[in-house]
Write an enzyme that holds these catalytic residues in place. Structure first.
Site, PDB file in Angstrom:
ATOM      1  CG  HIS A  85     -43.481  33.512 -20.596  1.00  0.00           C
ATOM      2  ND1 HIS A  85     -44.016  34.783 -20.226  1.00  0.00           N
ATOM      3  CD2 HIS A  85     -42.985  32.740 -19.478  1.00  0.00           C
ATOM      4  CE1 HIS A  85     -43.732  34.626 -18.875  1.00  0.00           C
ATOM      5  NE2 HIS A  85     -43.133  33.682 -18.293  1.00  0.00           N
ATOM      6  CD  GLN A 133     -35.874  30.019 -13.415  1.00  0.00           C
ATOM      7  OE1 GLN A 133     -36.418  30.037 -12.448  1.00  0.00           O
ATOM      8  NE2 GLN A 133     -36.263  29.962 -14.430  1.00  0.00           N
ATOM      9  CB  SER A 160     -39.614  40.848 -16.217  1.00  0.00           C
ATOM     10  OG  SER A 160     -40.142  40.528 -15.064  1.00  0.00           O
ATOM     11  CB  SER A 161     -44.521  38.414 -15.442  1.00  0.00           C
ATOM     12  OG  SER A 161     -44.336  37.064 -16.322  1.00  0.00           O
TER      13      SER A 161
HETATM   14  O1  PAF Z   1     -38.851  31.252 -14.505  1.00  0.00           O
HETATM   15  C1  PAF Z   1     -40.107  30.742 -13.823  1.00  0.00           C
HETATM   16  O2  PAF Z   1     -41.084  31.445 -14.456  1.00  0.00           O
HETATM   17  C2  PAF Z   1     -40.148  29.809 -12.932  1.00  0.00           C
HETATM   18  O3  PAF Z   1     -39.197  30.001 -11.978  1.00  0.00           O
HETATM   19  C3  PAF Z   1     -40.260  28.338 -13.087  1.00  0.00           C
HETATM   20  C4  PAF Z   1     -38.970  27.943 -13.903  1.00  0.00           C
HETATM   21  C5  PAF Z   1     -41.399  28.353 -14.208  1.00  0.00           C
HETATM   22  C6  PAF Z   1     -40.319  27.555 -11.984  1.00  0.00           C
HETATM   23  O4  PAF Z   1     -41.715  28.099 -11.286  1.00  0.00           O
END
Ligand code: PAF
Length: 283
Positions: A37, A154, A186-187
């Site tokens: 992130h 995604q 990854s979390s």
């Molecule tokens: O990738 C993520 O953490 C989630 O799918 C997102 C894009 C924040 C939507 O909740």
């Protein structure tokens, strides 16, 4: 840096800034921020005048038996990290704020890909993602939004939605951040025991080996797939899927890849009870 919980306050805060001509970058997250992130936040801070990091654990993208309840939550630490990287606002709404009437009756769906790959095993997941991402785009009216390539399907679906629905926003893909070992951040890595964390390297090792084989001339789709599957199985993982797909439309390749084909290998596998995803572009 300010933490804002209400949609109206965020709108009222961002509107004058946009009027002044400031560019707004959005980094949508579900919290439990890590360096992956961090890379998204840094990219936004570098490109945009204002960076908004949303922290919202979106219930409508989780299935009944998934990890919504145990998903790590730590808003204070997330806000500190976002601030240290130069973010201006953390938007952390409650579920009631985002979905005041319960699950929304209007949702955004992708007709073809929502039930393939991750979507095949997580029914409803992508419509939950596309719906909340649409809401975040409309609430913030950001100029740019940043998504990690670890969630390859995604980000592909979000790009397609933006094109199909004419959202006035640029989507920026940020490459996967890996630990030195190769494990994609990854979390959900927090769920892994020490032993599983080592075993989970079977995914990235397999992907690297498949790419090396491809670059050395191996173009057989089944052979490339097998390299990844074997590496996961050797490391006591359980394969959910390994697919060699087209970067352009995420449709599966079969047979032999042509030199002009742009392929990416998508993987989902379990180590213990933890489901991890990863991918690698072959060219
Ligand atoms: O990738 C993520 O953490 C989630 O799918 C997102 C894009 C924040 C939507 O909740």
């Amino acid at each position: 840096m300010q933490i804002i919980k209400s949609i109206e306050t965020l709108r009222e805060t961002l509107r004058p800034l946009a009027k002044e001509g400031k560019t707004i970058g959005l980094v949508p997250t579900m919290g439990a921020l890590h360096e992956g992130h961090g890379a998204l936040i840094k990219a936004s801070v570098k490109d945009c005048d204002i960076t908004v990091v949303s922290v919202f654990l979106n219930p409508i993208q989780f299935g009944k038996n998934e990890d919504l309840d145990k998903y790590p939550k730590r808003l204070e630490a997330d806000a500190k990290l976002a601030e240290s990287l130069g973010a201006d606002f953390v938007f952390a709404p409650t579920v009631k704020e985002m979905y005041p009437d319960g699950d929304p009756l209007t949702m955004v769906r992708d007709e073809t890909l929502e039930s393939l790959y991750c979507g095949a095993y997580r029914p409803g997941h992508f419509r939950g993602v596309l719906t909340v991402v649409s809401k975040l785009f409309l609430i913030t009216r950001a100029n740019r939004a940043y998504f990690g390539e670890k969630d390859y399907q995604q980000v592909f679906l979000i790009e397609r939605m933006v094109k199909d629905l004419n959202f006035d926003i640029e989507i920026h893909r940020v490459p996967i951040v890996r630990e030195a070992s190769g494990l994609a951040l990854s979390s959900r890595n927090e769920y892994l025991s020490e032993e599983e964390r080592v075993q989970a390297l079977g995914i990235s090792t397999g992907l690297k080996e498949a790419k090396a084989a491809f670059l050395a001339g191996e173009k057989g789709v089944a052979k490339l797939r097998d390299i990844v599957v074997k590496s996961i199985l050797l490391n006591r993982g359980q394969v959910q899927f390994v697919e060699v797909v087209n970067q352009k439309d995420l449709q599966k390749f079969s047979g032999v890849l042509k030199s002009s084909d742009k392929a990416v290998i998508l993987v989902a596998a379990f180590f213990g009870k933890t489901r991890l995803i990863d991918n690698i572009e072959l060219n």
